[in-house]
Design a protein around this motif. Structure first.
Motif, mmCIF file in Angstrom:
data_model
loop_
_atom_site.group_PDB
_atom_site.id
_atom_site.type_symbol
_atom_site.label_atom_id
_atom_site.label_comp_id
_atom_site.label_asym_id
_atom_site.label_seq_id
_atom_site.Cartn_x
_atom_site.Cartn_y
_atom_site.Cartn_z
ATOM 1 N N GLU A 37 0.946 -1.424 0.192
ATOM 2 C CA GLU A 37 0.124 -0.224 0.199
ATOM 3 C C GLU A 37 0.616 1.592 0.245
ATOM 4 O O GLU A 37 0.511 2.622 -0.298
ATOM 5 C CB GLU A 37 -0.913 -0.060 1.154
ATOM 6 N N ASN A 38 2.298 1.153 0.732
ATOM 7 C CA ASN A 38 3.318 2.285 0.879
ATOM 8 C C ASN A 38 4.000 2.767 -1.041
ATOM 9 O O ASN A 38 4.659 3.478 -0.799
ATOM 10 C CB ASN A 38 4.321 2.141 1.914
ATOM 11 N N ARG A 41 3.705 6.178 -2.913
ATOM 12 C CA ARG A 41 2.992 7.358 -1.557
ATOM 13 C C ARG A 41 3.810 8.006 -1.013
ATOM 14 O O ARG A 41 4.773 7.277 -0.833
ATOM 15 C CB ARG A 41 2.107 5.909 -1.011
ATOM 16 N N ALA A 264 -5.306 -0.222 -7.093
ATOM 17 C CA ALA A 264 -4.884 -1.860 -6.404
ATOM 18 C C ALA A 264 -4.222 -2.354 -6.579
ATOM 19 O O ALA A 264 -3.623 -3.112 -6.250
ATOM 20 C CB ALA A 264 -6.330 -1.563 -5.400
ATOM 21 N N ARG A 267 -0.300 -2.194 -7.419
ATOM 22 C CA ARG A 267 -0.043 -2.113 -6.031
ATOM 23 C C ARG A 267 0.280 -3.325 -6.075
ATOM 24 O O ARG A 267 1.174 -4.012 -5.017
ATOM 25 C CB ARG A 267 -0.967 -1.599 -4.845
#
Length: 505
Positions: A37-38, A41, A264, A267
């Protein structure tokens, strides 16, 4: 000696460098792993660890093409190890210090490597910070994300995190600077005496950090080596950031190319697979670079600097003699005249009257000149014109470089000299090269310490004076192996003309 240091996340243990008066800490995490998820980001806070972290070796390098498998000059020079560990978990930094206690308050250098924002790593052998640390500077080299991992944009990313929609590699650098401010005192450094520096894309990174509004007060000086790249002949704003809109469209196109219909899904894709698809994509498309997101990057850093929209600190900048020469591509003098008319308009005849204009540049064209030098000098003059009093130091690296390949002063070669790491290179450097390296490291280290490069050599004798570059005193430093050349050097009419033209562009 500081062998064990307490950081905000836990204890780290370093090793004596080759000089046991220096402690080297390698592979200290400064942010959470940018995985899962990072991925894509802004860097997230690092977790604490138990016990003492052995900071004995470099962490994995950022995702990129495998080093050391080509035959180009950089694979011969320092990208020599195809087995070097690589991974997406790459947000680590390294520290060299000769401090004896955390009260020493030594000046700090933060270094950003180059490589076109596609390649490069802190573990490159020329970036060994030991020799600079011997001069009383705490050296920090910061790793950051590259290529699609550092500079992909996408509408979903912008919607999800509007305050940090892109430029993750540059945000990694900023996170490294902030980590240094919070932690460097424990390594004997002064968090209020920081110089950021870099070469090539690392120099371009310094320009981005200098012109990021959120960085005000974070550092006190800057060194930009071969990172202010423009041409007086109007070949476009080289290295200027892409608009966020265009970068988002590119990101959409790339994720579709990679087989992901959503952020999503992307990732969850394997990092090596994404890198493979990126290389396939880059064969027919532009690679991913800095993006004007109007959050961190609010415009073209070089233009912002010219417009006085930058952090006001002393700056040192320069180039090598042979790198990235600008020229007018033309097969003959008639085509040269036509091109000159298109470039200079009503001043074309004035340009063509200079003897340098008709000088051939091999088979490539005419009127070779260092566009980097032109633009640096233009920015320095404009900086003073804008009312700023901070000193601006210009240098040119013109050492003779030995080797069977007769490389000239190729892009990046001065790194061996700045870090004083010539002994790691395969080239048959001799005494004069080591003398030049000592001088160059002395000057830049003095600048890091005080904002002024001048001072004595190791034997106590004063080094030749290097003055700030101004209109009244066009002073510069040429680093040559047959002796330093310094002092006021009046620009030739040709160079003055091109500096004016590059400013107008």
């Amino acid at each position: 000696m500081l062998r064990i240091v307490k950081t905000e996340n836990g204890l780290v243990r370093g090793l004596p460098a080759a000089d046991p008066r220096i402690t080297a800490f390698k592979g200290i995490p400064f942010a959470a792993p940018p995985v899962g998820e990072n991925r894509w980001r802004a860097p997230q806070p690092c977790k604490n660890w138990e016990g003492t972290l052995d900071a004995y070796q470099f962490a994995p390098i950022s995702m990129q093409d495998t080093p050391g498998v080509g035959t180009d000059i950089y694979c011969r020079e320092w990208h020599v190890d195809p087995e070097i560990p690589m991974g997406e978990d790459c947000l680590y930094l390294n520290v060299w210090t000769n401090a004896k206690s955390n009260e020493d308050n030594l000046p700090v250098l933060i270094w950003f490597f180059g490589g076109g924002f596609q390649w490069g790593y802190t573990a490159e052998m020329e970036f060994d910070g030991e020799r600079i640390a011997r001069r009383g500077v705490v050296v920090v080299t910061v790793n950051y994300r590259l290529n699609l991992f550092g500079f992909l944009a996408h509408p979903e990313i912008t919607k999800e995190q509007p305050d940090a929609p892109s430029n993750f590699g540059l945000l990694d650098q900023q996170a490294g600077i902030k980590w240094v401010i919070r932690n460097i005192k424990e390594f004997g450094g002064d968090p209020k005496n920081i110089t950021i520096a870099g070469q090539s894309a690392g120099g371009g990174s310094v320009m981005s950090q200098l012109t990021a509004p959120s960085n005000k007060g974070l550092f006190q000086r800057a060194v930009v080596m071969s990172g202010i790249i423009r041409s007086p002949y109007g070949n476009g704003p080289i290295a200027a950031p892409t608009s966020l809109h265009d970068a988002e469209q590119q990101g959409k196109e790339f994720l579709e190319f990679a087989g992901a219909s959503t952020l999503a899904e992307a990732r969850k894709l394997d990092a090596s697979y994404l890198l493979q698809k990126y290389n396939e994509y880059a064969a027919t498309h532009m690679r991913m670079f800095t993006i004007q997101d109007d959050k961190f990057c609010v415009g073209d850093p070089i233009q912002l600097y010219a417009e006085n929209k930058h952090i006001g600190v002393p700056i040192m900048a320069g180039n090598t003699t042979d790198e990235f020469l600008s020229f007018i591509p033309a097969a003959n003098e008639q085509e040269l005249k036509e091109k000159a008319a298109a470039i200079f308009g009503s001043r074309a005849e004035e340009f063509l009257a200079f003897p340098e204009a008709s000088k051939r540049y091999g088979e490539h064209g005419y009127a070779p000149v260092s566009g980097i030098e032109c633009k640096i000098k233009d920015l320095f003059l404009q900086n003073r014109k804008n009312g700023n009093q901070e000193d601006c130091y210009y240098y040119r690296f013109d050492g003779d470089i030995p080797g069977w390949d007769n490389p000239g002063t190729f892009h990046s070669v001065e790194l061996w000299f700045f870090f004083e790491t010539l002994a790691k290179c395969w080239r048959p450097f001799e005494g004069r090269h080591y003398d030049l390296s000592r001088y160059m490291c002395n000057y830049i280290t003095n600048f890091i310490k005080t904002g002024n490069p001048n001072g004595p050599d190791a034997n106590g004798t004063p080094m030749p004076e290097w003055k700030s570059y101004t209109k009244e005193h066009p002073a510069e430093m040429t680093f040559r192996t047959d002796g330093l050349v310094t002092g006021d050097r009046e620009e030739t009419p040709f160079m003055s003309f091109l500096i004016e033209q590059i400013h107008n562009r």
